[in-house]
Design an enzyme around this catalytic site. Structure first.
Site, PDB file in Angstrom:
ATOM      1  N   HIS A   1       0.827  -1.200   0.000  1.00 11.46           N
ATOM      2  CA  HIS A   1       0.000   0.000   0.000  1.00 11.46           C
ATOM      3  C   HIS A   1       0.865   1.255   0.000  1.00 11.46           C
ATOM      4  O   HIS A   1       2.044   1.223   0.383  1.00 11.46           O
ATOM      5  CB  HIS A   1      -0.931  -0.008   1.201  1.00 11.46           C
TER       6      HIS A   1
ATOM      7  N   GLU B   1       0.747   4.025   1.864  1.00  9.26           N
ATOM      8  CA  GLU B   1       1.202   4.443   3.194  1.00  9.26           C
ATOM      9  C   GLU B   1       2.347   3.540   3.670  1.00  9.26           C
ATOM     10  O   GLU B   1       3.344   4.017   4.239  1.00  9.26           O
ATOM     11  CB  GLU B   1       0.042   4.369   4.200  1.00  9.26           C
TER      12      GLU B   1
ATOM     13  N   CYS C   1      -5.929   1.465   5.384  1.00 13.37           N
ATOM     14  CA  CYS C   1      -6.485   0.186   5.822  1.00 13.37           C
ATOM     15  C   CYS C   1      -5.988  -0.096   7.246  1.00 13.37           C
ATOM     16  O   CYS C   1      -5.182   0.655   7.805  1.00 13.37           O
ATOM     17  CB  CYS C   1      -6.060  -0.928   4.874  1.00 13.37           C
TER      18      CYS C   1
END
Length: 335
Positions: A261, A263, A289
């Site tokens: 992801h 981040e 998430c």
């Protein structure tokens, strides 16, 4: 800056557009969208046929469709003058740009009719009575998708009276530009970093969605990340992630996804290069998430600013709040 022009026939919109073009403004007219469409369909370029075509396009594609076609062409780094704004939904579309202002050009009815007579265009009304009938037809309609000039005029930010020599009109436009330029139109720091994040997202190689994250501290970027397969692994868009390339239902098989992801990548990149991210702000185009949320908390990030709500992030919000991390939603539609 973007100057939109509205007003009745013969008010002087064309003169203002010409003045602004001479000063480096790029010109668009919503009527040009109609002329292009009419040319494709072999429709004669008369005032009546263009009004009818405009009403038809608004009914089929939405009342703001003409403005949408112009809006997608606008470059944030250029100044524009946009003529022939005639519907409130067109105003709403253009107002999505914070540097937009709508100016209404006004002049007395008989003076405007005289100007039309002097310019002598073939399709202009020949008598004052015909001119008045045209004014009534173009001012408003019971069909909401039709041209609604009066409603558009009611949404103007500034009125430019055009009753004297052109020099007076030009001076008023000059004053408007100087007034407008003094207003703060730069993005604030949150908008600035989120705008950059949206550009970073274009580097994503994920098949499912493009996401990016930026870590900023003391008003400077210290790390960026976008979603995709790990370093040295075939890009997702080239078949590197079987789960994404299966084009499966959203939210299904996430445990088999090989993509990191945005981040996660921003945080890992910071560790890779030995950059401390404690007390930084994370800007992400989608809310994080649960896995990324736990990394955010343990990395010491103090604030999360996101653009779009990720469907599976409700637990993430609760956890971030419990950990004392500031959460902020920021809508940025275009770069």
């Amino acid at each position: 800056m973007i100057i939109g022009l509205t007003g009745k026939n013969g008010s002087g919109k064309g003169e203002i557009a010409k003045y602004l073009q001479e000063r480096g403004f790029h010109y668009y007219s919503l009527s040009d969208v109609l002329r292009d469409e009419a040319a494709k369909k072999g429709i004669p370029l008369t005032r009546a046929s263009l009004v009818e075509l405009g009403n038809e396009m608004r009914a089929q594609h939405g009342p703001g469709t003409l403005a949408e076609k112009i809006f997608e062409r606008l470059d944030p780094e250029k100044n524009y003058v946009i003529d022939s704004v005639r519907h409130p939904d067109e105003v709403k579309v253009l107002r999505r740009r914070r540097d937009f202002i709508l100016a209404c050009v006004k002049a007395p009815e008989k003076l405007r009719f005289e100007r039309l007579r002097q310019r002598g265009r073939e399709n202009d009304p020949r008598t004052f009575e015909d001119f008045q009938k045209l004014e009534v037809r173009e001012a408003q309609s019971g069909t909401t998708s039709d041209q609604q000039l009066d409603q558009a005029i009611a949404m103007t930010h500034v009125v430019l009276e055009n009753t004297g020599p052109l020099k007076m009109l030009h001076e008023r436009v000059k004053e408007l530009l100087l007034e407008f330029s003094k207003k703060e139109s730069r993005p604030d720091w949150d908008e600035y970093f989120m705008g950059i994040a949206k550009v970073v997202a274009l580097r994503s190689n994920c098949m499912k969605r493009k996401v990016a994250a930026i870590l900023a501290k003391d008003k400077r970027i210290i790390a960026t990340g976008y979603n995709g397969t790990p370093r040295g692994v075939k890009n997702c868009s080239e078949g590197g992630c079987p789960r994404c390339n299966s084009i499966d239902v959203s939210g299904k098989g996430l445990e088999e996804c090989l993509c990191s992801h945005a981040e996660e990548n921003a945080i890992v990149q910071s560790a890779y290069h030995g950059v401390t991210i404690k007390d930084s702000v994370l800007y992400t185009t989608f809310s994080p998430c649960l896995t990324c949320t736990k990394m955010i908390i343990n990395a010491g990030i103090r604030e999360v600013v996101f653009n779009i709500h990720y469907p599976l992030s409700d637990t993430s919000f609760k956890l971030l709040s419990e950990a004392g991390i500031i959460i902020k939603k920021l809508e940025v539609h275009s770069v």
